[in-house]
Design a protein around this motif. Structure first.
Motif: not given
Ligand SMILES: [Zn+2]
Lengths: 96, 533
Positions: B47-51, B436-450
């Motif tokens: 996240s941003t500095i100060h999440p 709040h904690h600095p570590d959020g999530i990123f999940v990607a799915t669909g054509p083209g994504f690994k």
């Protein structure tokens, strides 16, 4: 920026309250100039959004908030006429 | 006209953390997300500095850091007058274009639902329903007007059930009694259903290449109920109320899981989907730091006479009274205005004799304060309270550094500070709370994504350029994040060349130079040196 007429600003305000009429359970009647904004069915916080929208509509930056601050006016004390007159006044200043 | 297809679907889960999601998946509560996380690409999103929600989502959707986009808190502080004033941050405070505006500029349509600092809507070809708008104004906040009418006619727009109730919200920041938590969770269950109905309706009626929705009940529920959701702790709470709340909270995640599956299905097989959070979450410690009370002890702040002492473990006032009305502006030199910002402002005197610190003494004053903050220990435990103190020019460099607070704190337990007066600067918290904690999530799915890929940590500013790339557009060269190419498979990258757009040509005013690779490296280094990456 062009001058803002009282009728124009009234029209904008009227349209806002018409859009909100169902949600606010208001009868959608005339907005009397001496009605307090807070008595028109909104939560007080919504008045801040109302001012933001008027500022954006007329390209006033944050001049409306500033003006109220300088004049030590509280939103909850303001009437329909007060807010319209403030917008009109800022419009004439900006175009002068 | 051929119907537009959704190219990019951005699903925001405010405050979502793997710490809760992974166990919920294991328990079978979120099977759809589980499948997506397993089969797609996933990583931690820093996240941003100060999440905090407004600056973090603004960075997510602009690819710019707060120093360059101008949003630091829910409020915008104006220090130009004789005493500080503030108003709610609005879209006018976002000083750079969002991904929705960029898509619009390139001839695409975009929809954005429930994102903060989006009011008043900046007109785009598509649909904007801003977040954090009180229910009694939400109808008016929808752009464009015919969409508002259409949603009303279809019966999916119900302002009072969808929107922020600020009175409710203010109470919730303080924590609620155990018997009120059920209502709180229920409110958000209904609310997300409304947003889901609107999203599905818009996918049908107003298809856009870019569609983004934010479910913020995740954050709201976790603040108050984390201890009842977390598998590690929930069994310690065995009252009927607690058990009922746990059940409802799990139902909330089940619903969100279903909504994710529904919207991906509806978006179609061609859509690239990113599921992201603006920050993570964690349990707060048992103590509250009363920043203004600490400043008072140091002799840098005075309360106006009669300011009450807080003895209920509150971080802010819950009535319509703002902290600024408690502070004596004749004498005060430094102050905290909001709990959310974890920030201290230093007042500079405009002229000799006026309240504040003389500009010539500013640096020394601030350094002294920072030292004192690092020295501050909890008298009960002997442990330091503050983990990091960020100077604004270090944390938020850019065109709008001057709008940032002078210093921003990260507490050891990631808690938010209290702005209230108390009889001691560090006191016990009274109800369980999460932060709040600095570590959020990123999940990607669909054509083209690994597939089945664990990604290295990403930075929240990377999402905007990735979304722009996903739309098939050139990435504006001033975005500070970079496209997450690691999430794409090689064939896709080969077929879809990553190109950059020279923003200077678009902007006209040359106040900011494009960030080259070297500058990006420097930003990363700075974040690292601040202990942030
Ligand atoms: Zn958030």
């Amino acid at each position: 920026m062009a001058n803002i007429s009282y009728d124009d600003a009234y029209g904008v305000l009227k349209e806002i309250f018409e859009d909100l009429e169902d949600d606010l359970d208001s009868d959608g009647g005339e907005l009397a100039a001496d009605s307090k904004l807070i008595d028109l069915g909104m939560e007080s916080i919504s008045l801040v959004y109302l001012v933001s929208e008027l500022q954006q509509h007329y390209g006033l930056g944050d001049a409306l908030f500033r003006k109220m601050r300088e004049e030590d006016k509280l939103l909850v004390d303001m009437s329909v006429g007060d807010i319209i007159n403030s917008v009109v006044e800022l419009g004439s200043k900006a175009s002068a | 006209m051929t119907k537009r297809e959704i190219k990019t679907l951005l699903i925001g889960l405010d405050g979502a953390t793997y710490d809760l999601l992974d166990p919920l998946v294991e328990e079978g509560i979120m099977p759809n997300l589980g499948k997506i996380m397993k089969e797609g690409a996933r990583g931690i999103l820093k996240s941003t500095i100060h999440p905090l929600t407004p600056p973090a989502w603004t960075t997510m959707t602009t690819g710019r850091t707060p120093g360059n986009h101008g949003v630091f808190d829910f409020i915008r502080v104006d220090r130009s007058g004789s005493k500080p004033n503030y108003t709610l941050a609005t879209s006018a405070d976002v000083m750079v274009p969002t991904i929705w505006q960029i898509a619009d500029r390139e001839g695409l349509r975009a929809t954005t639902l429930n994102f903060p600092v989006n009011f008043p809507a900046k007109p785009i070809n598509g649909v904007v329903i801003p977040g954090y708008v009180p229910w009694s104004y939400l109808g008016r906040a929808i752009h464009p007007r015919p969409v508002f009418k259409m949603l009303k006619e279809k019966g999916v727009f119900k302002a009072s059930e969808m929107s922020t109730d600020w009175q409710h919200e203010r109470k919730a920041v303080q924590g609620l009694g155990e018997n009120q938590l059920e209502d709180w969770v229920n409110f958000h269950i209904v609310r997300e259903k409304r947003w889901q109905d609107i999203l599905l309706t818009l996918m049908e009626e107003e298809p856009c290449e870019l569609m983004a929705v934010l479910f913020d009940g995740v954050d709201r529920i976790q603040h108050l109920c984390y201890h009842l959701i977390d598998r590690e702790t929930r069994d310690q709470y065995q009252t009927e109320d607690a058990k009922k709340t746990t059940e409802l909270a799990l139902q909330y995640y089940r619903d969100v899981d279903n909504y994710i599956a529904q919207m991906i299905e509806k978006a179609g097989p061609q859509a690239q989907v990113m599921i992201v959070s603006d920050h993570g979450f964690t349990r707060s410690g048992s103590r509250i730091f009363y920043a203004n009370t600490w400043l008072e002890q140091k002799g840098w702040l005075d309360w106006i006479e009669g300011t009450p002492m807080d003895d209920q473990g509150r971080v802010a006032l819950d009535e319509n009274t703002e902290a600024s009305t408690l502070i004596d502006w004749e004498t005060t030199k430094a102050y905290a205005l909001s709990s959310s910002s974890n920030a201290i402002f230093i007042r500079q005197s405009n002229a000799p004799g006026e309240p504040g610190v003389a500009p010539a003494d500013y640096e020394a004053f601030r350094d002294k304060m920072i030292e004192a903050l690092y020295d501050l220990k909890d008298p009960d435990t002997g442990k330091p309270v503050i983990k990091h103190v960020f100077k604004r020019e270090d944390a938020f460099p850019g065109a709008y550094t001057d709008r940032a607070p002078d210093i921003t704190l990260m507490l050891h337990d990631y808690s938010f500070l209290s702005v209230l007066r108390a009889d001691a600067p560090i006191k016990d918290r009274q109800v369980p709370y999460a932060t709040h904690h600095p570590d959020g999530i990123f999940v990607a799915t669909g054509p083209g994504f690994k597939k089945e890929t664990a990604l290295d940590d990403m930075y929240i500013a990377d999402v905007a350029p990735t979304a722009i790339y996903s739309l098939g557009l050139s990435v504006p060269s001033d975005m500070e994040g970079k496209v997450c190419t690691a999430a794409y498979d090689d064939a896709y990258l080969a077929e879809n060349a990553l190109t950059y757009a020279d923003v200077e040509a678009l902007k006209g005013d040359a106040d900011m130079s494009a960030l080259d690779a070297e500058a990006q490296e420097q930003i990363k280094e700075r974040l690292k040196s601040l202990g942030y990456l």
